[in-house]
Scaffold this active site. Structure first.
Site, mmCIF file in Angstrom:
data_model
loop_
_atom_site.group_PDB
_atom_site.id
_atom_site.type_symbol
_atom_site.label_atom_id
_atom_site.label_comp_id
_atom_site.label_asym_id
_atom_site.label_seq_id
_atom_site.Cartn_x
_atom_site.Cartn_y
_atom_site.Cartn_z
ATOM 1 N N GLN A 131 0.841 -1.194 0.000
ATOM 2 C CA GLN A 131 0.000 0.000 0.000
ATOM 3 C C GLN A 131 0.876 1.243 0.000
ATOM 4 O OE1 GLN A 131 -2.563 -0.069 3.386
ATOM 5 N NE2 GLN A 131 -3.815 1.635 2.666
ATOM 6 N N GLY A 132 0.715 2.105 -0.980
ATOM 7 C CA GLY A 132 1.499 3.333 -1.054
ATOM 8 C C GLY A 132 0.624 4.539 -0.774
ATOM 9 N N SER A 134 1.032 6.545 2.665
ATOM 10 C CA SER A 134 1.789 7.519 3.473
ATOM 11 C C SER A 134 3.034 8.003 2.744
ATOM 12 C CB SER A 134 2.231 6.867 4.783
ATOM 13 O OG SER A 134 1.142 6.280 5.421
ATOM 14 N N SER A 166 4.674 -1.536 4.067
ATOM 15 C CA SER A 166 4.780 -2.919 4.553
ATOM 16 C C SER A 166 4.819 -3.856 3.358
ATOM 17 C CB SER A 166 3.574 -3.274 5.421
ATOM 18 O OG SER A 166 3.446 -2.347 6.461
ATOM 19 N N GLU A 250 -10.062 -1.580 5.289
ATOM 20 C CA GLU A 250 -8.888 -1.769 6.146
ATOM 21 C C GLU A 250 -9.262 -1.741 7.623
ATOM 22 O OE1 GLU A 250 -5.661 0.842 5.204
ATOM 23 O OE2 GLU A 250 -4.517 0.312 6.991
HETATM 24 C C1 LIG Z 1 4.159 -0.768 11.237
HETATM 25 C C2 LIG Z 1 3.574 0.199 10.291
HETATM 26 C C3 LIG Z 1 3.210 -0.192 9.027
HETATM 27 C C4 LIG Z 1 2.708 0.708 8.115
HETATM 28 N N1 LIG Z 1 2.398 0.263 6.868
HETATM 29 C C5 LIG Z 1 1.982 1.166 5.937
HETATM 30 C C6 LIG Z 1 1.748 0.755 4.609
HETATM 31 O O1 LIG Z 1 1.906 -0.413 4.254
HETATM 32 N N2 LIG Z 1 1.383 1.681 3.706
HETATM 33 C C7 LIG Z 1 1.198 3.000 4.040
HETATM 34 O O2 LIG Z 1 0.828 3.772 3.189
HETATM 35 N N3 LIG Z 1 1.390 3.415 5.300
HETATM 36 C C8 LIG Z 1 1.781 2.529 6.264
HETATM 37 N N4 LIG Z 1 2.010 2.966 7.556
HETATM 38 C C9 LIG Z 1 1.910 4.386 7.821
HETATM 39 C C10 LIG Z 1 0.812 4.835 8.733
HETATM 40 O O3 LIG Z 1 -0.429 4.776 8.113
HETATM 41 C C11 LIG Z 1 1.185 6.228 9.220
HETATM 42 O O4 LIG Z 1 2.364 6.122 9.970
HETATM 43 C C12 LIG Z 1 0.127 6.884 10.026
HETATM 44 O O5 LIG Z 1 -1.017 7.156 9.246
HETATM 45 C C13 LIG Z 1 0.603 8.158 10.704
HETATM 46 O O6 LIG Z 1 1.216 9.031 9.830
HETATM 47 P P1 LIG Z 1 2.664 9.641 10.182
HETATM 48 O O7 LIG Z 1 3.559 8.508 10.426
HETATM 49 O O8 LIG Z 1 3.027 10.588 9.116
HETATM 50 O O9 LIG Z 1 2.467 10.405 11.543
HETATM 51 P P2 LIG Z 1 1.914 11.896 11.712
HETATM 52 O O10 LIG Z 1 0.698 12.044 10.918
HETATM 53 O O11 LIG Z 1 3.005 12.852 11.504
HETATM 54 O O12 LIG Z 1 1.512 11.860 13.234
HETATM 55 C C14 LIG Z 1 2.409 12.159 14.317
HETATM 56 C C15 LIG Z 1 1.583 12.195 15.603
HETATM 57 O O13 LIG Z 1 0.636 13.248 15.528
HETATM 58 C C16 LIG Z 1 -0.667 12.775 15.741
HETATM 59 N N5 LIG Z 1 -1.597 13.510 14.878
HETATM 60 C C17 LIG Z 1 -1.443 13.822 13.571
HETATM 61 N N6 LIG Z 1 -2.510 14.483 13.127
HETATM 62 C C18 LIG Z 1 -3.377 14.603 14.160
HETATM 63 C C19 LIG Z 1 -4.657 15.191 14.317
HETATM 64 N N7 LIG Z 1 -5.301 15.776 13.311
HETATM 65 N N8 LIG Z 1 -5.244 15.089 15.513
HETATM 66 C C20 LIG Z 1 -4.608 14.481 16.551
HETATM 67 N N9 LIG Z 1 -3.400 13.925 16.468
HETATM 68 C C21 LIG Z 1 -2.790 13.992 15.272
HETATM 69 C C22 LIG Z 1 -0.610 11.293 15.382
HETATM 70 O O14 LIG Z 1 -1.599 10.556 16.071
HETATM 71 C C23 LIG Z 1 0.782 10.911 15.835
HETATM 72 O O15 LIG Z 1 0.761 10.579 17.183
HETATM 73 C C24 LIG Z 1 2.524 2.052 8.482
HETATM 74 C C25 LIG Z 1 2.873 2.463 9.761
HETATM 75 C C26 LIG Z 1 3.377 1.563 10.673
HETATM 76 C C27 LIG Z 1 3.735 2.033 12.025
#
Ligand SMILES: Cc1cc2nc3c(=O)[nH]c(=O)nc-3n(C[C@H](O)[C@H](O)[C@H](O)COP(=O)(O)OP(=O)(O)OC[C@H]3O[C@@H](n4cnc5c(N)ncnc54)[C@H](O)[C@@H]3O)c2cc1C
Lengths: 399, 371
Positions: A131-132, A134, A166, A250
């Site tokens: 999945q692409g 993020s 992932s 999902e």
């Molecule tokens: C093990 C793992 C596997 C993953 N696999 C995939 C995958 O296969 N494909 C893919 O596309 N993505 C994947 N992800 C990505 C995942 O969907 C994102 O990490 C997630 O959506 C959070 O985005 P970010 O990492 O940019 O954090 P950010 O969005 O930068 O968040 C940082 C912090 O701020 C908080 N925050 C952000 N916005 C808000 C808001 N509006 N209100 C309150 N709190 C907020 C968040 O809760 C977090 O605690 C994976 C992540 C993990 C950990």
């Protein structure tokens, strides 16, 4: 025509026998707990072979249409098969993204060609999906994604990068959201959704080390990567709508998944059993009053979740906020799992501070499980974002 | 055995009861009734009786509907949602005591009366506030063909309205139950208690010198069944109360503005509100699960209802507490409805065992027999 109780019972027995006989031997390496932690080739091949075997025996995709490679049977049979898998604690099926969200998405919104092309490979694990969504700078705020897709003849040219992919190193296809236009008034309107081949020139997944020290996900770079224009799903500019439909699958808010286990199951009984074996200050942890009261609270909470699944089938009890139970499944189960694993360390005395290795209790699986449990509370939309969504969509609170 | 049974009949009751309580127990009705002597208006009580609700749990042989305690749950839940006060739960509980502990003759004598609207209540708790129903000090002594009672009881709901009281006493060294009738309990024996939930009418009952015929001693003394039934009624009220207070919170969060934004857009209010929603759903799941187990006499019934009480009481108290806070200065006033729910939640927490008490009792039940 629906099956009789006797027929269902019959099927359950048959599945029970098959899984008892075919459960694969425990490997001599540690298995990942979810598809988000598949970090070595041996782990990957072990799990993929297992899924292929389950598919051949007909225990996954049972309710998907026959013409595309499914079983064409009733959903109730798949539910039974999945339950039997959990009972035997067999490994999970690694093509999670394909089985649980890309597949159902293609079946519900895809064209005839797309169904013909993709469904069978998803079930057999021949074609692994990733999945692409993020990006390094845009995670929770997915709608701001910047990875570009520019149409050039019968191809799209992709530039940019996706992160936390992932299964990125093993995937044949990616569900990808990319920006096809910057002109639009809303950031969402410029997004498009692709079923993109990972073997295209210019696509490069690079593994990233996780907090446990193991591998599990990638950053995927696109450098003038050319993918066929036919990989666009729906129309240009409809990407956000399709991505939202994907997220509903999902997060389990919409049915239609292929079935089978999506992750290693951890139940509260495992924690209770651990508390019987471990010691705090020379006495079994389970005799400690602090431990007992925490265990009771965790048992109650895990009971909450199993009762909610039973209750969600009774529509007369879904009165004031009918979507609450279904929309909160991921939040409730991932947070509970994280806290259960965290608590498991407190049952080990000073040994709580060990890590993976033979000196640690159960080889350090509890420490590893706790660190890995964040995959559930961050991946697929963080718990904080889940609170926002439930607050806004279920309770009608303002953004 | 099912995890949760919810019959067509229960579903209809839930719909009717919810509508009835919404129409007849508006907040202004609740507040008007708080200033009155009784917990319910006489006319409203007679309509509840006419609906047949007093008989839902009572077997058909005595004129009831035979749905067991599970039949009363949707009704009590709806009453809880709209903060309706009445002797309803006391009557259901007393009927349950009669069903499990009284003779056939006593059942035939009293159950039809309860169905027709005679108020019945229990006198179980004493001054020390002990939740263990068998640890009491009131006594009954034999005197010829009579029993003479001594001691006093607390939290006797709707005392002056009642025509029947079930009183727990030590008799011949054992905790037992006796009937006392409205005629025997003269007015001077009841004094109103000031309790935190103002929709309730709670009384202290003086027993000293009360003489009753020996025939009013009940043959059975199933205190465990009584505790289970009492908890079920409270959990039903809490489940309804949780959804009631959540509506109050949401109404304010979507109408009050500060810094040019609806306060519901602030996550420090939004996220706890979602927690309240999920705890409300959990409470409701535990409630109907426990109701099913209790009605089917399952071996898991006691654990199920203790879990429900422990979880629900914490959740309701948290929701009430946050409801006050989320209303700001207005939340501090008597006029704000948040206090009605918070004060109700505190009542429910401390009647028939608080969460810590039940969690302690749950440990051996849950840890020996792996769930
Ligand atoms: C093990 C793992 C596997 C993953 N696999 C995939 C995958 O296969 N494909 C893919 O596309 N993505 C994947 N992800 C990505 C995942 O969907 C994102 O990490 C997630 O959506 C959070 O985005 P970010 O990492 O940019 O954090 P950010 O969005 O930068 O968040 C940082 C912090 O701020 C908080 N925050 C952000 N916005 C808000 C808001 N509006 N209100 C309150 N709190 C907020 C968040 O809760 C977090 O605690 C994976 C992540 C993990 C950990």
């Amino acid at each position: 025509m629906s099956l009789t109780q006797a027929e269902l019972k019959d099927f359950e027995q048959q599945a029970d026998i098959w899984f008892a006989e075919n459960k694969p031997k425990r490997p001599d390496f540690i298995l990942p707990e979810t598809f988000m932690e598949v970090g070595s080739d041996q782990q990957f091949h072990y799990l993929r072979d297992w899924q292929a075997k389950v598919y051949e025996a007909g225990y996954v995709g049972m309710a998907w249409p026959k013409e595309y490679g499914g079983g064409g049977k009733e959903q109730s049979l798949q539910d039974i098969a999945t339950k039997v898998m959990a009972k035997h604690r067999v490994p999970f099926l690694p093509n999670t993204i394909g089985l649980n969200w890309a597949g159902p998405l293609i079946l519900s919104m895809g064209t005839e060609e797309e169904k013909q092309k993709y469904i069978k490979g998803i079930l057999s694990a021949e074609d692994i999906w990733c999945q692409g969504f993020s990006e390094p700078d845009h995670g929770s705020d997915l709608g701001s994604a910047q990875c570009r897709a520019v149409k050039d003849g019968d191809e799209y040219v992709i530039n940019g990068s996706k992160i936390w992919t992932s299964l990125g190193s093993y995937a044949k296809y990616m569900i990808l959201i990319a920006r096809t236009s910057n002109e639009d008034t809303s950031k969402y309107a410029g997004l498009s959704f692709f079923l993109a081949p990972m073997d295209a020139e210019g696509v490069e997944p690079r593994p990233i080390k996780k907090l446990t020290g193991e591998y599990g996900f990638c950053q995927t770079f696109f450098n003038d990567a050319r993918i066929p224009a036919t990989s666009l799903m729906g129309k240009e500019g409809e990407g956000w709508k399709v991505a939202m439909a994907t997220l509903m699958f999902e997060r389990g808010a919409t049915g239609g998944q292929a079935g089978g286990l999506a992750m290693m199951d951890l139940s509260i009984n495992d924690i209770v059993e651990l508390a019987r074996r471990t010691k705090r200050n020379g006495r079994p942890a389970i005799e400690d009053n602090h431990v007992r009261s925490q265990l009771v609270e965790l048992i109650t909470e895990s009971k909450n979740n199993s009762l909610m699944s039973a209750r969600s089938k009774i529509s007369a009890l879904a009165t004031d906020w009918p979507a609450a139970v279904d929309m909160s499944g991921k939040l409730r189960s991932s947070e509970l799992k994280r806290r259960m694993c965290q608590f498991a360390l407190s049952l080990q005395g000073a040994n709580g501070s060990r890590f993976i290795g033979s000196d640690a209790i159960d080889g350090g699986m509890w420490q590893r499980s706790y660190l890995n449990a964040f995959s559930g509370t961050i991946g697929g939309g963080t718990s904080q974002i889940q609170h926002n969504i439930i607050g806004e969509r279920v309770l009608g609170l303002p953004k | 055995m099912s995890i949760i049974d919810f019959s067509e009949e229960q579903s209809m009751l839930l719909e009717t009861a919810n509508q009835f309580c919404r129409e007849n127990s508006t907040i202004s009705v609740v507040r008007t009734q708080i200033d009155k002597e009784e917990s319910v208006d006489a006319e409203l009580w007679s309509r509840i009786v006419e609906l047949g609700w007093l008989g839902v749990s009572i077997p058909e042989t005595y004129g009831g509907l035979g749905m067991g305690l599970a039949g009363a749950v949707p009704i009590v839940e709806s009453m809880g949602k709209y903060l309706m006060g009445s002797p309803y739960t006391s009557c259901i509980l007393t009927a349950e005591v009669i069903l499990s502990c009284a003779s056939e003759e006593q059942k035939n004598q009293w159950l039809p009366k309860i169905i027709e609207g005679s108020v019945a209540t229990t006198a179980l708790t004493e001054e020390d506030g002990n939740w263990r129903l068998e640890e009491i000090s009131s006594r009954a002594e034999k005197d010829g063909k009579n029993l003479v009672l001594t001691g006093s009881k607390c939290f006797v709901m709707d005392g002056p309205m009642a025509s029947l009281y079930v009183v727990s006493v030590i008799y011949e060294g054992k905790p037992r139950l006796v009937f006392a009738t409205g005629d025997q309990v003269t007015a001077g024996r009841l004094t109103r208690e000031n309790v935190i939930d103002e929709t309730r009418r709670s009384y202290r009952l003086e027993l000293d010198g009360l003489v009753i015929p020996e025939s009013q001693l009940l043959q059975g003394a199933d205190f465990s069944r009584i505790e289970v039934a009492a908890m079920l009624m409270l959990v039903a009220e809490m489940s309804g109360g949780l959804s009631g207070v959540l509506h109050v919170i949401i109404d304010y969060l979507t109408t009050r503005k500060q810094f040019d934004k609806y306060i519901g857009s602030y996550q420090s209010l939004k996220h706890p509100t979602v927690q309240i929603l999920l705890s409300q759903e959990a409470c409701r799941s535990h409630l109907y699960h426990a109701a099913t187990q209790i009605t089917e006499n399952s071996a898991d019934a006691v654990a199920a209802i203790r879990m429900a009480k422990a979880q629900g009481a914490e959740a309701f108290a948290f929701a009430g507490d946050r409801a006050v806070q989320f209303h700001g200065g207005f939340g501090f006033t008597y006029e704000c409805d948040a206090q009605l729910f918070l004060r109700r939640a505190l009542w429910c927490q401390y009647q028939f065992g608080d969460s810590a008490y039940h969690n302690e009792l749950l440990a051996p039940l849950l840890l020996n027999e792996v769930v």
